[in-house]
Write an enzyme that holds these catalytic residues in place. Structure first.
Site, PDB file in Angstrom:
ATOM      1  CD1 TRP A 110     -11.526   5.097   1.201  1.00 41.53           C
ATOM      2  CD2 TRP A 110      -9.884   6.117   2.291  1.00 41.53           C
ATOM      3  NE1 TRP A 110     -10.425   5.094   0.371  1.00 41.53           N
ATOM      4  CE2 TRP A 110      -9.390   5.715   1.026  1.00 41.53           C
ATOM      5  CE3 TRP A 110      -9.010   6.775   3.162  1.00 41.53           C
ATOM      6  CZ2 TRP A 110      -8.079   5.956   0.599  1.00 41.53           C
ATOM      7  CZ3 TRP A 110      -7.714   7.014   2.737  1.00 41.53           C
ATOM      8  CH2 TRP A 110      -7.256   6.607   1.466  1.00 41.53           C
ATOM      9  CG  ASP A 111     -13.774   7.250  -1.932  1.00 41.24           C
ATOM     10  OD1 ASP A 111     -13.423   6.281  -1.233  1.00 41.24           O
ATOM     11  OD2 ASP A 111     -13.802   7.211  -3.174  1.00 41.24           O
ATOM     12  CD  GLU A 139      -8.717  -0.749  -2.539  1.00 40.73           C
ATOM     13  OE1 GLU A 139      -8.951  -1.100  -3.713  1.00 40.73           O
ATOM     14  OE2 GLU A 139      -9.575  -0.249  -1.789  1.00 40.73           O
ATOM     15  CE  LYS A 188      -7.011   0.570  -6.891  1.00 36.52           C
ATOM     16  NZ  LYS A 188      -8.193  -0.050  -6.271  1.00 36.52           N
ATOM     17  CD  GLN A 189      -5.785   3.767  -3.037  1.00 38.29           C
ATOM     18  OE1 GLN A 189      -6.135   2.696  -3.516  1.00 38.29           O
ATOM     19  NE2 GLN A 189      -6.628   4.638  -2.546  1.00 38.29           N
TER      20      GLN A 189
HETATM   21  C1  BGC Z   1      -9.655   2.864  -4.215  1.00 38.81           C
HETATM   22  C2  BGC Z   1     -10.263   3.065  -2.854  1.00 38.81           C
HETATM   23  C3  BGC Z   1     -11.518   3.899  -2.988  1.00 38.81           C
HETATM   24  C4  BGC Z   1     -12.474   3.264  -3.991  1.00 38.81           C
HETATM   25  C5  BGC Z   1     -13.706   4.081  -4.230  1.00 38.81           C
HETATM   26  C6  BGC Z   1     -10.684   2.257  -5.133  1.00 38.81           C
HETATM   27  O1  BGC Z   1     -10.142   2.124  -6.408  1.00 38.81           O
HETATM   28  O2  BGC Z   1      -8.535   2.021  -4.145  1.00 38.81           O
HETATM   29  O3  BGC Z   1      -9.350   3.728  -2.016  1.00 38.81           O
HETATM   30  O4  BGC Z   1     -12.125   4.019  -1.766  1.00 38.81           O
HETATM   31  O5  BGC Z   1     -11.801   3.110  -5.208  1.00 38.81           O
HETATM   32  O6  BGC Z   1     -13.392   5.310  -4.788  1.00 38.81           O
END
Ligand code: BGC
Length: 850
Positions: A390-391, A519, A631-632
Site C-alpha cells: 500500500w506504500d 502492525e 508501530k506506525q
Molecule cells: C510497514 C508497512 C509497509 C511495509 C513496506 C512495514 O514495516 O509496517 O506498513 O507497507 O513496511 O514498506
C-alpha cells in the site's frame, strides 16, 4: 528540538567533511568501507524499471552487488510449519540480474582495488540534474605512477532499457601497460573470485539482531538458467530464464574504445560471465575512454531470443546516437522533472539537498515503471523482496498524481492489471468483489504472515483512495471509463460483503477481523482507519457509478453488464458509508484505534531502551499485541487522509493520545506524524518528524538503508512538505490551504498540477502566493483553492497573494503520555503502563549456527 527551527538549531546528521553540502547532488569526498551497504543505496541509479546499486565500478568489495529489474522475480513454495486454508502459497523474490557495472582496471598488472589503493584524490557525485553517478579519483600505484580514473554511470529515464557507463583512464606521469576488463556477470548464481559473502550472512557472526523479517528471502537454488549467450565484436548478450517463475531476462553490453594509444582487445564468454578486455600501451597523459552501453529486457515468458533482438535494437540505437546524446536527453528529462516536482526551501541548503535527494530517488523508483508497481525499495535493493505494498497508493501516488500524472496512471494501471487475481483472492476468502494482495509482485498474495498481511484489508480502500484522488486531480475520467471503475466497484463490493449491519437503536455498519496500518495491533474489530477509508471507498464508488450513468449512459450500460452490477448494490454502498461505525470514547474524548484497543494496558515507551527497538526485532508479536503500542500512524493517518471527517479538537485529542505510544518503528510513520503535528500546532515536533523522514536513508536512521531506499518515506517527505507545512488538503476534489511554515523557514515553494494547470505555491510567514506556471490542456485554466475560508481563483493572468496572519497554533514540545493513574476507561478502570520484561537467557550465537 529548540524554539526556532533554523538550520543552526538542529544537528545535521551527516558528516559534512565526508559529504559536503550541495543543493543539486549527493557528494562524497572520502570513501569508506564501513558503511558500504548504505552508500550503495544512497548512490544507486535507476529509472523505475532497472536499478543499479552504487557499487564501485571495479565490482570487488561490496555489501550487495545489486542490479534489479522491477517485477523480475523468482517464485518458491511458502512452507508454513502449520498450514491452513487460504494461506499464501507462492513466495516471490526479486532477482539480482546480471551485473553490467563491472569494469576492472590493472596498471602494469597491479589491480586497482579501491579500499586498498593509495588515493590522492577521490570524489563521487550523484547529480540530480544530470541523472548520473560520477566518480573521479587519482590513484598512486605501488610503483608510484599516478593514474586518473573518471567514470560516469547512468540509467536512462528516456530509454528505459538503457544504461551507459563512460570509463576514462589516464596514466598521468609515465607510460604503463593498462588492462581494462569490462564484464557482465550473473551474480545471482555465479561465484566471483572476489565475492565475499555479505557480512551479515557470515557464519559465526549471527546474533539475535541479525534476524530481520524486512529482508528478502535468500534463494538457495539456482535461479537464472542460462538460455542464450553470444558475442559479436565487442557486444555480448546473456539470456536467462528463472527456474520457477519462468520469467526471462536478457542483458547486453556493448563497447567502444577511444584513445590515441595502441591497444588490442580479447573476448571471453561463458554461461554466467562475459568479459571484454582491452590491453592498452598507455603513453603518459594519453586518455583511454571506454564507453559501455548496457541494455536490459525482461518478460513474463517471451523467449530469450526475442528479448535478445530487442536488446540489440537498444544497443544499436545507443551506439548510433552516442553517449553524449543519452546524457543530453537525461538532462532534459530531469529539467522537466524538476520544473514539475521541485520543492524549494529557501535559505536551508542542508534541507534542500536532502529534499532533492528524496525526490530524485522517488523518480528513480517510479518514473519508468510503466505499468509495473512501485516496490517498497524501488529498484535500489532487495528489502521486502521487491514487493509492492500500500506504500504506493498512500505514500507515492499523491506526489505522482500532482507532479507526474502519467506515472500515477501507470501505477494504477498495474492494480487494474491484477484485478482478476484480486477477485480470486476475495473468493478464496469467502468474499464478493476483489481483495488486493497485501504484498505481491505477480498479483498473487505473497504475505506468509496473514495477521500483519492479508488481514490488512484496508489496501482495497487505499487503492480506491489513490484512484479517486488521481481522477479528481487530473480530470482523467477516461481512465475510469476505460475500466478502472471496475476497481472502485469490486472494492466497494468487498466492503459491502465483509462488513455487516448491527442495530442498537440506530443501525450501524461494522467491519470485523481486520488489521489496520499499525502492525503492532492485529485482527481487530472496527479499526478506525479501515472503517473511515472503507466508508470513503463505498461512497466514491457509488458516486463514480452514478456519474457514469448520467454522463456516459453507453459506457455505464457496458460496465453494468460487464460486472453484473445491480442498482440495489450501489444503494447499499451509500447507506453503508453513511452508517459506518466510527469508534469514539467519550470519557477519554478520543477515537479508539479499534473496538478493543483501550481494553489493553499501555506499553511504557519512555522506559524502553534504544537497544530494544524496533520492538518487532526484540519481542514476540503476541507480547506486542497485548499492549497499547503502535508501530506506525494509524488513527493519525486517518486524520490526515480523511481530515474533513474530524473536527480540529478531535484531531488534537487523538494526536495527543497516540503520539506518545507511537514507536515509529516503520518509516511510514514519521512523515504522517509530521503532517498532523503541524496541523494541530506542535510545530517543533512537526519539524522533528519531518527531519526523521528526510534523513531516514541519508543518515541510515533505521539501520537498514543497506537493503534499499525507503520509497514510501521519500513520497511521504513530499507530503509532509506540501500537505504538512504547505497546508494543502484535497478532500474528494476540494482544495484547501492552511499553511504551517516552520519557524525559521523563510519561504517554501511547491508545485502541484491540477486539471492540467501547474500552480506554484509560495508560502512565507506573511502570505501565500499562487502562480499558474503552465497550462497543458484546454480544460486546465482555472484552479480554485480555499485559503482559510477565502475562495481563491488562480488563472493564467497574474499571481494571486493572500495574507496570512498566523501559521496555526504553536504548542512547544510534544504531547505527554496520558498521566497514568488519571486515565480511565469508560468502565472506570485505570489504564496502567509498563514494559514487558525479558526472562529469556542471553541468545546463544551457537544456536543459530547449528
Ligand atoms: C510497514 C508497512 C509497509 C511495509 C513496506 C512495514 O514495516 O509496517 O506498513 O507497507 O513496511 O514498506
Amino acid at each position: 528540538m529548540s524554539e526556532t527551527a533554523s538550520e543552526s538549531d538542529w544537528s545535521d546528521p551527516l558528516d559534512r567533511t565526508r559529504f559536503p553540502v550541495d543543493e543539486w547532488a549527493l557528494v562524497e569526498i572520502t570513501p569508506s568501507s564501513d558503511d558500504m551497504g548504505n552508500t550503495e543505496t544512497l548512490f544507486a541509479v535507476g529509472n523505475g524499471y532497472v536499478g543499479m546499486r552504487g557499487n564501485m565500478d571495479e565490482g570487488r568489495a561490496g555489501h550487495v552487488h545489486g542490479t534489479f529489474i522491477n517485477g523480475l522475480h523468482e517464485t518458491w513454495p511458502i512452507r508454513h510449519a502449520e498450514e491452513a486454508f487460504g494461506f499464501a502459497r507462492v513466495g516471490q523474490t526479486i532477482v539480482n540480474v546480471p551485473d553490467a557495472k563491472i569494469i576492472r582496471l590493472y596498471v602494469d598488472d597491479e589491480p586497482f582495488i579501491l579500499p586498498e589503493a593509495d588515493l590522492l584524490d577521490f570524489r563521487r557525485r550523484l547529480d540530480f540534474e544530470e541523472g548520473a553517478l560520477t566518480r573521479s579519483l587519482l590513484w598512486r600505484t605501488a610503483s608510484g605512477k599516478q593514474v586518473q580514473v573518471d567514470s560516469r554511470r547512468m540509467v536512462s529515464f528516456v530509454d528505459r532499457h538503457l544504461g551507459v557507463i563512460v570509463y576514462d583512464v589516464t596514466v598521468l606521469d609515465a607510460d604503463a601497460s593498462v588492462a581494462i576488463s569490462s564484464q557482465l556477470f550473473n551474480r545471482q548464481d555465479g561465484i566471483d573470485e572476489f565475492d565475499q559473502p555479505p557480512a551479515e550472512f557470515e557464519k559465526g557472526r549471527a546474533t539475535k539482531a541479525d534476524f530481520d523479517p524486512r529482508k528478502a528471502e535468500a534463494l538457495t537454488e539456482r535461479v537464472l538458467r542460462p538460455r542464450l549467450k553470444r558475442v559479436i565484436g565487442a557486444r555480448y548478450t546473456l539470456g536467462f530464464r528463472c527456474t520457477n517463475s519462468g520469467m526471462t531476462v536478457v542483458a547486453g553490453i556493448d563497447h567502444t574504445i577511444d584513445t590515441e594509444n595502441e591497444w588490442e582487445e580479447s573476448t571471453s564468454l561463458s554461461d554466467d560471465l562475459a568479459k571484454h578486455v582491452y590491453r592498452v600501451k598507455a603513453k603518459a597523459g594519453q586518455r583511454i575512454r571506454i564507453v559501455k552501453n548496457i541494455s536490459y529486457h525482461s518478460s513474463r515468458g517471451v523467449p530469450t531470443r526475442e528479448l535478445a533482438d530487442r536488446s540489440d535494437r537498444t544497443l544499436d540505437r545507443a551506439a548510433a546516437e552516442g553517449h553524449e546524446f543519452a546524457a543530453q536527453q537525461q538532462r532534459e528529462w530531469l529539467a522537466d522533472f524538476w520544473d514539475r516536482t521541485d520543492v524549494e526551501i529557501h535559505g536551508q541548503p542542508v534541507v534542500q539537498q536532502a529534499v532533492r535527494w528524496n525526490l530524485f530517488q522517488l523518480a528513480q523508483a517510479s518514473a519508468r515503471a510503466d505499468g509495473q508497481g512501485v516496490a517498497a525499495k524501488g529498484v535500489s535493493g532487495t528489502g521486502y523482496g521487491g514487493h509492492y505494498f500500500w506504500d504506493t497508493e498512500i505514500y507515492v501516488l499523491p506526489v505522482l498524481t500532482y507532479t507526474s500524472p502519467i506515472a500515477a496512471r501507470n501505477a494504477l494501471r498495474f492494480r487494474y492489471s491484477i484485478l482478476e487475481d484480486a477477485r480470486m483472492r476475495a473468493g478464496e476468502l469467502n468474499q464478493h468483489g476483489a481483495l488486493f494482495p497485501w504484498r505481491t509482485i505477480s498479483g498473487e498474495e505473497s504475505s506468509a504472515y496473514y495477521a500483519a498481511g492479508t488481514a490488512q484489508y484496508h489496501i482495497d480502500a487505499d487503492i480506491a483512495f489513490a484512484l479517486t484522488q488521481y481522477v479528481a486531480a487530473t480530470g482523467d475520467t477516461d481512465f475510469l471509463v476505460r475500466g478502472a471503475i471496475d476497481i472502485l466497484v469490486e472494492t466497494a463490493r468487498m466492503w459491502a460483503d465483509l462488513g455487516f449491519w448491527r442495530s442498537n437503536g440506530t443501525p450501524k455498519f461494522h467491519i470485523h477481523g481486520v488489521t489496520g496500518p499499525d502492525e503492532y495491533t492485529t485482527v481487530v474489530n472496527d479499526n478506525l482507519y479501515t472503517n473511515v477509508m472503507a466508508g470513503a471507498n463505498l461512497r466514491c464508488a457509488a458516486l463514480a457509478v452514478q456519474s457514469l450513468r448520467e454522463l456516459d449512459p453507453a459506457s455505464y450500460a457496458h460496465m453494468v453488464a460487464r460486472l453484473s452490477l445491480g442498482e440495489a448494490e450501489v444503494e447499499e454502498w451509500t447507506a453503508a458509508a453513511a452508517a459506518m461505525f466510527i469508534p469514539f470514547d467519550p470519557v477519554l474524548g478520543i477515537h479508539p484505534q479499534d473496538a478493543q484497543f483501550l481494553e489493553k494496558e499501555m506499553w511504557d515507551l519512555s522506559k524502553t531502551g534504544a537497544d530494544q527497538r524496533p520492538l518487532l526485532l526484540h519481542y514476540h508479536p503476541l507480547v506486542i499485541y497485548r499492549f497499547q503500542v503502535i508501530k506506525q500512524a494509524d488513527v493519525v493517518l486517518a486524520l490526515f487522509l480523511q481530515g474533513d471527517k474530524f473536527s480540529a479538537e478531535e484531531k488534537k485529542s487523538d494526536f495527543d493520545y497516540y503520539d506518545p505510544i507511537t514507536t515509529g518503528d516503520s518509516t511510514l510513520s514519521a512523515v504522517v506524524q509530521s503532517i498532523i503535528a503541524a496541523e494541530v500546532g506542535y510545530s517543533e515536533l512537526a519539524l522533528k518528524y519531518f527531519m526523521d523522514g528526510l534523513f531516514v536513508d541519508l543518515a541510515d536512521l533505521h539501520k537498514n538503508s543497506a537493503d534499499g531506499v525507503h520509497i514510501a518515506s521519500t513520497g511521504g517527505m513530499w507530503s509532509a512538505l506540501v500537505f504538512g507545512f504547505g497546508g494543502l488538503r484535497d478532500h474528494e476534489g476540494r482544495f484547501t490551504i492552511d499553511p504551517r511554515l516552520p519557524e525559521g523557514w523563510d519561504r517554501l515553494s511547491y508545485r502541484i498540477m491540477i486539471n492540467g494547470t501547474r500552480v506554484r505555491v509560495d508560502v512565507t510567514e506573511h502570505d501565500v502566493t499562487f502562480t499558474s506556471e503552465v497550462v497543458t490542456t484546454a480544460a486546465g485554466a482555472i484552479v480554485s483553492f480555499t485559503v482559510r475560508g477565502l475562495e481563491v481563483v488562480v488563472t493564467g493572468a497574474a499571481p494571486v497573494t493572500v495574507s496570512l496572519d498566523h501559521h496555526g497554533p504553536r504548542t512547544p514540545g510534544a504531547p505527554k503520555t496520558i498521566t497514568v493513574g488519571d486515565a480511565r476507561r469508560a468502565d472506570g478502570s485505570l489504564i496502567t503502563a509498563s514494559v514487558p520484561i525479558s526472562w529469556a537467557p542471553e541468545f546463544e550465537t551457537a544456536e543459530l549456527n547449528d
